[in-house]
Design a protein around this motif. Structure first.
Motif, mmCIF file in Angstrom:
data_model
loop_
_atom_site.group_PDB
_atom_site.id
_atom_site.type_symbol
_atom_site.label_atom_id
_atom_site.label_comp_id
_atom_site.label_asym_id
_atom_site.label_seq_id
_atom_site.Cartn_x
_atom_site.Cartn_y
_atom_site.Cartn_z
ATOM 1 N N THR A 159 0.847 -1.192 0.000
ATOM 2 C CA THR A 159 0.000 0.000 0.000
ATOM 3 C C THR A 159 0.882 1.241 0.000
ATOM 4 N N TYR A 160 0.574 2.159 -0.888
ATOM 5 C CA TYR A 160 1.350 3.388 -1.021
ATOM 6 C C TYR A 160 0.483 4.598 -0.720
ATOM 7 N N VAL A 161 1.136 5.630 -0.186
ATOM 8 C CA VAL A 161 0.473 6.908 0.029
ATOM 9 C C VAL A 161 1.277 7.977 -0.700
ATOM 10 N N SER A 162 0.606 9.063 -1.024
ATOM 11 C CA SER A 162 1.295 10.198 -1.630
ATOM 12 C C SER A 162 1.335 11.339 -0.631
ATOM 13 N N TYR B 48 5.684 4.923 7.653
ATOM 14 C CA TYR B 48 5.715 5.269 6.243
ATOM 15 C C TYR B 48 7.174 5.417 5.816
ATOM 16 N N GLY B 49 7.548 4.643 4.810
ATOM 17 C CA GLY B 49 8.923 4.680 4.337
ATOM 18 C C GLY B 49 9.019 5.281 2.947
ATOM 19 N N TYR B 50 9.947 6.176 2.750
ATOM 20 C CA TYR B 50 10.145 6.827 1.461
ATOM 21 C C TYR B 50 10.423 5.794 0.380
ATOM 22 N N TYR B 51 9.783 5.993 -0.780
ATOM 23 C CA TYR B 51 9.959 5.080 -1.901
ATOM 24 C C TYR B 51 10.314 5.892 -3.141
ATOM 25 N N GLU C 15 10.950 9.801 10.205
ATOM 26 C CA GLU C 15 10.833 10.963 9.329
ATOM 27 C C GLU C 15 12.207 11.550 9.003
ATOM 28 N N MET C 16 13.131 11.515 9.962
ATOM 29 C CA MET C 16 14.497 11.962 9.683
ATOM 30 C C MET C 16 15.125 11.112 8.592
ATOM 31 N N HIS C 17 14.924 9.788 8.700
ATOM 32 C CA HIS C 17 15.509 8.892 7.705
ATOM 33 C C HIS C 17 14.863 9.106 6.343
ATOM 34 N N ASN C 18 13.551 9.280 6.317
ATOM 35 C CA ASN C 18 12.872 9.560 5.051
ATOM 36 C C ASN C 18 13.430 10.827 4.404
ATOM 37 N N HIS C 19 13.566 11.865 5.209
ATOM 38 C CA HIS C 19 14.055 13.143 4.694
ATOM 39 C C HIS C 19 15.482 12.992 4.179
ATOM 40 N N PHE C 20 16.283 12.224 4.882
ATOM 41 C CA PHE C 20 17.657 11.953 4.466
ATOM 42 C C PHE C 20 17.662 11.314 3.078
ATOM 43 N N GLN C 21 16.833 10.302 2.882
ATOM 44 C CA GLN C 21 16.772 9.626 1.588
ATOM 45 C C GLN C 21 16.315 10.575 0.483
ATOM 46 N N GLU C 22 15.319 11.384 0.795
ATOM 47 C CA GLU C 22 14.833 12.343 -0.200
ATOM 48 C C GLU C 22 15.944 13.308 -0.609
#
Length: 550
Positions: A217-220, A245-248, A476-483
């Motif tokens: 399942t994905y969210v935007s 929620y993990g960045y994809y 959220e820090m990790h997601n932002h890092f990946q982005e």
């Protein structure tokens, strides 16, 4: 007479025999070492050799990277190897890597992966209780509870009040309002299937359900920053009964491009960032200095994302100052004390500049992401073929997997937004660009884990403090890092072969499991409506006798 002579001779013979036997024994006894004598003392640091200790991503007991506080600004990456010994007796703060910066470790392998080792306190003795613990255990430190009080509100809900009478947070009508230590405000609510998060007057995101592919399942998320909207995709999953929620990535580059970014370039290159006249750069000049040269893209990306976070911290503080001043110039420089409750005892009067060791740890996280995306890029479906059953991204957790926030492979986190935490019973703040190291893997009942503040700016929590941070915030820090790494890769792909950058292999891309959605055109209005609702809620709370803001 003859008998007397015979007796005398026998006595003389006996005495001679006794001397022959006794004297050697007496001499041997005088030279024999005492069995009770103390052995020479071993050096204290030898009691726990760091190179054989357990990796610190399960239990780090000493303050990380203390050896680097005197590092020269603009130092060449790799000139100070991880693993240098701290000047503090008995601490080593060693960061053992399988390859030096610039080594030809292959992406997708464990080469170059940062493995920080656990160390002990001064003199080889264990560090203070509460600063760490066995891997997977939780230290229930009373110092986690912020000072102040919680009060019930009329009509339902509650408010947390700081000792100075100002509002820390409000929970009312399905809305959570949080005031940071530096004057910023974050508002979160969920309704009609949407998650709305506002950060200040000019930013935030709206998250909505997006797609289901191959059981995932994905969210935007549509982010709005100063009137500009853009979107990202996240994969939702559950771990421990909670949603994460993990960045994809919406697309991947050719595998060769990731190898070009990961491995050493033919020669180190100098790069002009053009920050010389930027206000944020002058303001944080004592905290951050870019590398003099870049042997690989990993170090270039490290400076790229650190600078992006510091620019965001500067803008957020300027906006908070303007809001507190009654809507003045949002572009004005932050005050030197940072605004907010900067008299808090836990704030940092002696900031520690980002050291080579700390930047090395960030670079290792960058390399880990490059390796993971390269491994996934060969499995990603071609554009327009998102329903072919492609494998999930290696950088994102699936259902039942440990979220990146708790993954032992990820212990270094770059703070991405204002965060109020508690150290030694006193509240202090973390802001974008600070660096923390997670030292626990099992959350407590409040879904928080202990981290050590590795590097921090002047008005933030002191470096070396142990604080509790929620798993959600770490994720959220990790997601932002990946982005930010992906944004940096996009910039590198567009600039490769120019400005001194070596030419890269094929920079073509292939789509991920789901395409990137267009930005939600209603997001900006939704965020504005939430800001208005939050203002009204705070006004009602103030009427009950509490001070607004922080």
């Amino acid at each position: 007479m003859h008998s007397d002579n015979t007796t005398m001779k026998r006595l003389q013979s006996s005495a001679l025999f006794f001397l022959i036997v006794a004297l050697p024994a007496l001499a041997w006894g005088q030279h024999k070492p005492s069995v009770s004598a103390p052995k020479p003392s071993a050096p204290a640091h030898a009691s726990a050799p760091a190179h054989t200790s357990a990796p610190a991503h399960t239990a780090a007991t000493s303050r990380p990277n203390t050896a680097s506080h005197t590092a020269t600004a603009g130092q060449k990456p790799g000139t100070t190897r991880p693993g240098t010994t701290s000047t503090r007796t008995g601490t080593t703060a060693k960061t053992s890597t399988t390859g030096r910066p610039g080594s030809a470790g292959k992406p997708g392998t464990t080469a170059g992966k940062s493995t920080t080792t656990a160390t002990t306190g001064k003199g080889g003795t264990p560090a203070k209780p509460g600063t760490s613990g066995k891997p997977g255990t939780v230290s229930h430190n009373a110092g986690r509870t912020p000072p102040g009080k919680t009060v019930a509100l009329k009509g339902g809900g509650s408010a947390s009040i700081r000792p100075n009478g100002k509002i820390r947070s409000i929970d009312k009508n399905g809305m959570h309002i949080e005031h940071g230590m530096h004057g910023g405000r974050t508002v979160v609510s969920e309704h009609n299937g949407a998650r709305v998060v506002t950060t200040g007057k000019h930013g935030g995101y709206v998250q909505r359900p997006y797609a289901v592919r191959n059981g995932h399942t994905y969210v935007s998320r549509t982010y709005v920053v100063n009137g500009r909207s853009y979107s990202h995709v996240y994969r939702s999953y559950y771990y421990g009964g909670r949603a994460y929620y993990g960045y994809y990535p919406a697309y991947y580059y050719n595998p060769g491009f990731y190898g070009w970014a990961y491995n050493p370039w033919p020669a180190p290159i100098a790069w002009g960032w053009g920050w010389g006249g930027a206000p944020w750069y002058g303001y944080y000049g004592g905290y951050f200095a870019p590398y003099a040269v870049y042997p690989t893209a990993a170090f270039w990306l490290t400076d790229y994302l650190i600078s992006a976070n510091l620019q965001a911290a500067y803008a957020a503080q300027a906006e908070a100052n303007a809001a507190q001043a009654g809507g003045g110039d949002a572009g004005a420089a932050p005050t030197q004390d940072g605004g907010g409750d900067q008299a808090a005892p836990a704030s940092n009067s002696n900031p520690v500049a980002l050291s080579p060791e700390v930047k090395q740890a960030i670079a290792e996280e960058v390399k880990a992401q490059l390796a993971a995306e390269q491994a996934t890029s060969g499995k990603a479906p071609a554009a327009g073929a998102q329903s072919t059953g492609a494998q999930p991204a290696a950088t994102t957790a699936s259902t039942g997997e440990v979220p990146a926030a708790l993954d032992p492979a990820h212990t270094t986190f770059v703070v991405a937004s204002d965060l109020a935490v508690t150290a030694d019973g006193q509240e202090c703040g973390l802001t974008a660009g600070d660096v923390i190291t997670r030292i626990q893997t099992t959350p407590d009942s409040d879904q928080k884990v202990n981290v050590i503040v590795t590097s921090s700016k002047k008005t933030d929590c002191s470096s070396g403090k142990t604080v509790a941070v929620s798993v959600d915030d770490l994720q959220e820090m990790h997601n932002h890092f990946q982005e930010q790494v992906d944004e940096g890769l996009k910039t590198l792909a567009s600039k490769q072969g120019t400005g001194g950058l070596p030419k890269s292999p094929d920079t073509s891309t292939v789509g991920g499991e789901v395409p990137q959605p267009p930005p939600d055109t209603t997001a900006s209005n939704t965020l504005e409506q939430q800001q208005t609702a939050a203002d009204q809620t705070e006004a009602a709370v103030v009427k009950e006798g509490f001070t607004q803001g922080s």
